[in-house]
Design a protein around this motif. Sequence first.
Motif, short mmCIF file in Angstrom:
data_model
loop_
_atom_site.label_atom_id
_atom_site.label_comp_id
_atom_site.label_asym_id
_atom_site.label_seq_id
_atom_site.Cartn_x
_atom_site.Cartn_y
_atom_site.Cartn_z
N LEU A 38 0.87 -1.26 0.04
CA LEU A 38 -0.01 -0.03 -0.02
C LEU A 38 0.75 1.07 0.08
O LEU A 38 1.86 1.49 0.67
N LEU A 39 0.45 2.16 -0.53
CA LEU A 39 1.29 3.51 -0.88
C LEU A 39 0.71 4.63 0.28
O LEU A 39 1.44 5.19 1.03
N SER A 40 -0.68 4.44 0.52
CA SER A 40 -1.11 5.33 1.63
C SER A 40 -2.63 4.82 2.01
O SER A 40 -3.49 4.26 1.22
N LEU A 41 -2.80 5.28 3.34
CA LEU A 41 -4.06 4.75 3.75
C LEU A 41 -4.33 5.88 4.85
O LEU A 41 -3.66 6.43 5.46
N ARG A 42 -5.64 6.73 4.42
CA ARG A 42 -6.12 7.96 5.39
C ARG A 42 -7.32 7.56 5.75
O ARG A 42 -8.43 7.44 5.22
N VAL A 43 -7.89 7.78 7.36
CA VAL A 43 -8.86 7.63 7.75
C VAL A 43 -9.42 9.01 8.43
O VAL A 43 -8.65 9.37 9.35
N THR A 44 -10.46 9.31 8.05
CA THR A 44 -10.95 10.75 8.69
C THR A 44 -12.29 10.41 9.23
O THR A 44 -13.35 9.64 8.97
N VAL A 120 -17.32 8.28 8.62
CA VAL A 120 -15.69 8.03 8.67
C VAL A 120 -15.47 7.70 7.07
O VAL A 120 -16.31 7.18 6.62
N ASP A 121 -14.51 8.36 6.72
CA ASP A 121 -14.03 8.29 5.06
C ASP A 121 -12.76 7.65 5.21
O ASP A 121 -11.90 7.76 5.89
N VAL A 122 -12.67 6.40 4.55
CA VAL A 122 -11.30 5.66 4.54
C VAL A 122 -10.83 5.71 2.87
O VAL A 122 -11.58 5.64 2.15
N GLU A 123 -9.54 6.27 2.72
CA GLU A 123 -8.98 6.54 1.47
C GLU A 123 -7.85 5.58 1.22
O GLU A 123 -6.97 5.71 2.23
N LEU A 124 -7.78 4.55 0.35
CA LEU A 124 -6.53 3.68 0.28
C LEU A 124 -5.89 3.95 -1.18
O LEU A 124 -6.72 4.01 -2.04
N ARG A 125 -4.63 3.91 -1.18
CA ARG A 125 -4.22 4.01 -2.59
C ARG A 125 -3.02 2.95 -2.57
O ARG A 125 -2.14 3.15 -1.57
N ARG A 133 -0.74 5.70 -13.13
CA ARG A 133 -2.05 5.90 -12.32
C ARG A 133 -1.94 5.02 -11.24
O ARG A 133 -1.50 3.81 -11.37
N SER A 134 -2.49 5.33 -9.95
CA SER A 134 -2.65 4.36 -8.77
C SER A 134 -3.88 3.75 -8.63
O SER A 134 -4.92 4.29 -8.92
N PHE A 135 -4.01 2.68 -8.20
CA PHE A 135 -5.25 2.02 -7.79
C PHE A 135 -5.63 2.68 -6.49
O PHE A 135 -4.85 3.17 -5.66
N ALA A 136 -7.11 2.93 -6.35
CA ALA A 136 -7.66 3.78 -5.22
C ALA A 136 -8.89 3.25 -4.99
O ALA A 136 -9.78 2.84 -5.70
N VAL A 137 -9.17 3.34 -3.59
CA VAL A 137 -10.41 2.89 -2.87
C VAL A 137 -10.81 3.91 -2.11
O VAL A 137 -10.01 4.31 -1.53
N HIS A 138 -12.17 4.59 -2.04
CA HIS A 138 -12.57 5.50 -1.14
C HIS A 138 -13.94 4.86 -0.65
O HIS A 138 -15.00 4.53 -1.30
#
Length: 178
Positions: A38-44, A120-125, A133-138
């Motif tokens: 995983l490159l990044s994971l952000r949880v708001t 809760v918002d979860v952003e995964l890249r 381009r990167s795979f991303a899930v929100h």
Amino acid sequence: MAEGEEGGKSRHPDLVVEVAHPKIIHEFGAQILHHANLLSLRVTMATHPDGFRLEGPLAATHSTGPRTVLYEGPVRGLCPFAPRNSNTMAAAALAAPSLGFDRVIGVLVADLSLTDMHVVDVELRGPPGPTGRSFAVHTHRENPAEPGAVTGSATVTAFWRSLLSCCQLPSRPGIHLC
């Protein structure tokens, strides 16, 4: 991977194909995430300011408008000061060991408009592919909550149903803690 561990040796996949059957993801999802790159994971997490139970320096932080970011940074720095409001972020850090508590980003937002829910918002890249381009899930989750509540009203039901589901697995009935 369908056979799990053999002879006490852990298997380490070189390739994970994300079009796996849901049964495979159900049985091996945690193991797959353990090896994912995983490159990044952000949880708001956003809720009304009354829904926070903050400690230390965050306890002195106040909303400065209708929507105020109270914290944005590594989950490791947030957990000690928001132990009742960072459980989803901590779970994400545990589920993504390639990032862990230092590279999963947690964001706490006080939002005066959210009087009856937690959002809760979860952003995964993933890393960039050949095209750059990167795979991303929100994902976006709204959990109803009583005003001032730390836990959403749907949380207890979801937790209970997860426990019941574990007890009905044909391959490994019961609850297994590691």
